[in-house]
Design an enzyme around this catalytic site. Sequence first.
Site, PDB file in Angstrom:
ATOM      1  N   SER A 137       0.823  -1.216   0.000  1.00 25.42           N
ATOM      2  CA  SER A 137       0.000   0.000   0.000  1.00 25.42           C
ATOM      3  C   SER A 137       0.854   1.263   0.000  1.00 25.42           C
ATOM      4  O   SER A 137       1.718   1.441   0.854  1.00 25.42           O
ATOM      5  CB  SER A 137      -0.889   0.046   1.247  1.00 25.42           C
TER       6      SER A 137
ATOM      7  N   HIS B 214      -3.403   0.819  -4.615  1.00 22.30           N
ATOM      8  CA  HIS B 214      -2.853  -0.348  -5.315  1.00 22.30           C
ATOM      9  C   HIS B 214      -3.221  -0.208  -6.795  1.00 22.30           C
ATOM     10  O   HIS B 214      -4.380  -0.384  -7.166  1.00 22.30           O
ATOM     11  CB  HIS B 214      -3.447  -1.649  -4.759  1.00 22.30           C
TER      12      HIS B 214
ATOM     13  N   HIS C  57      -5.607  -8.756  -1.561  1.00 22.52           N
ATOM     14  CA  HIS C  57      -5.742  -9.138  -0.155  1.00 22.52           C
ATOM     15  C   HIS C  57      -6.928 -10.085   0.006  1.00 22.52           C
ATOM     16  O   HIS C  57      -7.903 -10.008  -0.739  1.00 22.52           O
ATOM     17  CB  HIS C  57      -5.985  -7.904   0.720  1.00 22.52           C
TER      18      HIS C  57
ATOM     19  N   TYR D  68      -9.196  -9.942   2.227  1.00 21.97           N
ATOM     20  CA  TYR D  68     -10.452  -9.249   2.591  1.00 21.97           C
ATOM     21  C   TYR D  68     -11.198  -8.710   1.378  1.00 21.97           C
ATOM     22  O   TYR D  68     -12.372  -8.350   1.465  1.00 21.97           O
ATOM     23  CB  TYR D  68     -10.186  -8.105   3.603  1.00 21.97           C
ATOM     24  N   GLU D  69     -10.523  -8.668   0.212  1.00 21.17           N
ATOM     25  CA  GLU D  69     -11.208  -8.181  -0.987  1.00 21.17           C
ATOM     26  C   GLU D  69     -12.241  -9.190  -1.503  1.00 21.17           C
ATOM     27  O   GLU D  69     -13.046  -8.869  -2.378  1.00 21.17           O
ATOM     28  CB  GLU D  69     -10.182  -7.866  -2.084  1.00 21.17           C
TER      29      GLU D  69
ATOM     30  N   ALA E 237       2.746  -2.345   3.847  1.00 14.38           N
ATOM     31  CA  ALA E 237       2.530  -1.308   4.853  1.00 14.38           C
ATOM     32  C   ALA E 237       2.045  -2.041   6.097  1.00 14.38           C
ATOM     33  O   ALA E 237       1.203  -2.931   5.995  1.00 14.38           O
ATOM     34  CB  ALA E 237       1.476  -0.321   4.373  1.00 14.38           C
TER      35      ALA E 237
ATOM     36  N   MET F 234      -2.060  -6.985   6.678  1.00 18.93           N
ATOM     37  CA  MET F 234      -3.127  -7.824   6.105  1.00 18.93           C
ATOM     38  C   MET F 234      -2.649  -8.531   4.845  1.00 18.93           C
ATOM     39  O   MET F 234      -3.451  -8.786   3.937  1.00 18.93           O
ATOM     40  CB  MET F 234      -4.342  -6.952   5.792  1.00 18.93           C
ATOM     41  N   SER F 235      -1.372  -8.831   4.773  1.00 21.20           N
ATOM     42  CA  SER F 235      -0.856  -9.414   3.522  1.00 21.20           C
ATOM     43  C   SER F 235       0.379 -10.265   3.799  1.00 21.20           C
ATOM     44  O   SER F 235       0.584 -10.746   4.909  1.00 21.20           O
ATOM     45  CB  SER F 235      -0.500  -8.281   2.556  1.00 21.20           C
TER      46      SER F 235
ATOM     47  N   ASN G 268       1.795   3.307  10.807  1.00 16.78           N
ATOM     48  CA  ASN G 268       1.069   3.897  11.936  1.00 16.78           C
ATOM     49  C   ASN G 268       1.544   3.301  13.256  1.00 16.78           C
ATOM     50  O   ASN G 268       2.069   2.201  13.290  1.00 16.78           O
ATOM     51  CB  ASN G 268      -0.436   3.699  11.769  1.00 16.78           C
TER      52      ASN G 268
ATOM     53  N   HIS H 121      -6.933   4.252   6.645  1.00 17.91           N
ATOM     54  CA  HIS H 121      -6.199   3.875   5.429  1.00 17.91           C
ATOM     55  C   HIS H 121      -5.482   5.096   4.844  1.00 17.91           C
ATOM     56  O   HIS H 121      -4.403   4.975   4.265  1.00 17.91           O
ATOM     57  CB  HIS H 121      -7.160   3.252   4.401  1.00 17.91           C
TER      58      HIS H 121
HETATM   59  N1  HPA Z   1      -2.995  -3.004  11.096  1.00 21.48           N
HETATM   60  C1  HPA Z   1      -3.134  -3.884  10.100  1.00 21.48           C
HETATM   61  N2  HPA Z   1      -2.712  -3.654   8.873  1.00 21.48           N
HETATM   62  C2  HPA Z   1      -2.119  -2.490   8.615  1.00 21.48           C
HETATM   63  C3  HPA Z   1      -1.944  -1.527   9.617  1.00 21.48           C
HETATM   64  C4  HPA Z   1      -2.409  -1.798  10.930  1.00 21.48           C
HETATM   65  O1  HPA Z   1      -2.289  -0.983  11.860  1.00 21.48           O
HETATM   66  N3  HPA Z   1      -1.315  -0.474   9.054  1.00 21.48           N
HETATM   67  C5  HPA Z   1      -1.116  -0.802   7.746  1.00 21.48           C
HETATM   68  N4  HPA Z   1      -1.593  -2.036   7.481  1.00 21.48           N
END
Ligand code: HPA
Length: 281
Positions: free
Chosen positions: A34, A65, A87, A89-90, A117, A218-219, A242, A254
């Site tokens: 990301s 993406h 991903h 979740y998509e 990310a 998430m990947s 983050n 996001h």
């Molecule tokens: N959690 C899960 N996936 C992420 C995060 C997060 O804080 N930041 C970027 N991808």
Amino acid sequence: MTKDWITIEQIKESAQAILTQCPLKPQIGIVLGSGLGEIAKAVEDATTIPFKDIPHWPVSTVPGHQGQLVIGRLENLPVMVMQGRIHYYEGYSIAQVAYPVRVMQVLGVKSLIITNAAGAVNPEFQPGDLMLITDHLNLMGMAGLTPLRGPNLDEFGPRFPDMSQAYDRQYAHLARLVAAELNIFLHEGTYAGLAGPSFETPADLRFLRTIGADAVGMSTVPEVTVARHGGLRVLGISGISNKANLDGNTITTHEEVLEAGKLIAPKMAKLIGGFLQRLAS
Ligand code: HPA
């Protein structure tokens, strides 16, 4: 494509469609997470193929993406770059999420550089930092979501692949050297892979910290599982987007992840460039 698992015929059809557009045989696959898609701009003699033009290839739907393959040369090495990824979740099956890695394997790719990310779980980490992934926690796999479910594809690897060194130690060593040379600060740690798309609760994060995670995303884990099944050597780098929200007082978005990508992408590009230079020499 069957929903649950992938056949060798499908993989070969995808590979053939790519070869028809670009005869270059890539040695190195690169997955850009990301907000990191800009890194593909450095590819020379690039052929760009939208994911939607490749049969059986899942198409990414997430902002940040781009959803295309860029094949060409980086530091004079033939590379195949995924500008954006898929991903779970998509709505794709977990096997579809890792499908591009199978196609890379058929095209002759031997090494995978995978980026993402990630949220900090380690309280020492700050947004904008990079983390060398030294291991991962396969939480999706522990919950039964593995891209290797179904008939084993013996062409690629064994039914029960070893994961003791999922992230190649020599590559990690090389990445450390390059980071030091280029003055890029590189944390190291364990990446926890979750399904998302909701971010973690403070309790989730305390749990992840307790079980040894340094970053969460998430990947990556499904792709690395398939990469190792097929014998690819893997370098993994997380861009920390983050802070750990361990106390529940910080909201994660996001947009924040994409914003941090702007800080992370130039450093990530330098690190990958330096790594490839060393690999080529
Ligand atoms: N959690 C899960 N996936 C992420 C995060 C997060 O804080 N930041 C970027 N991808």
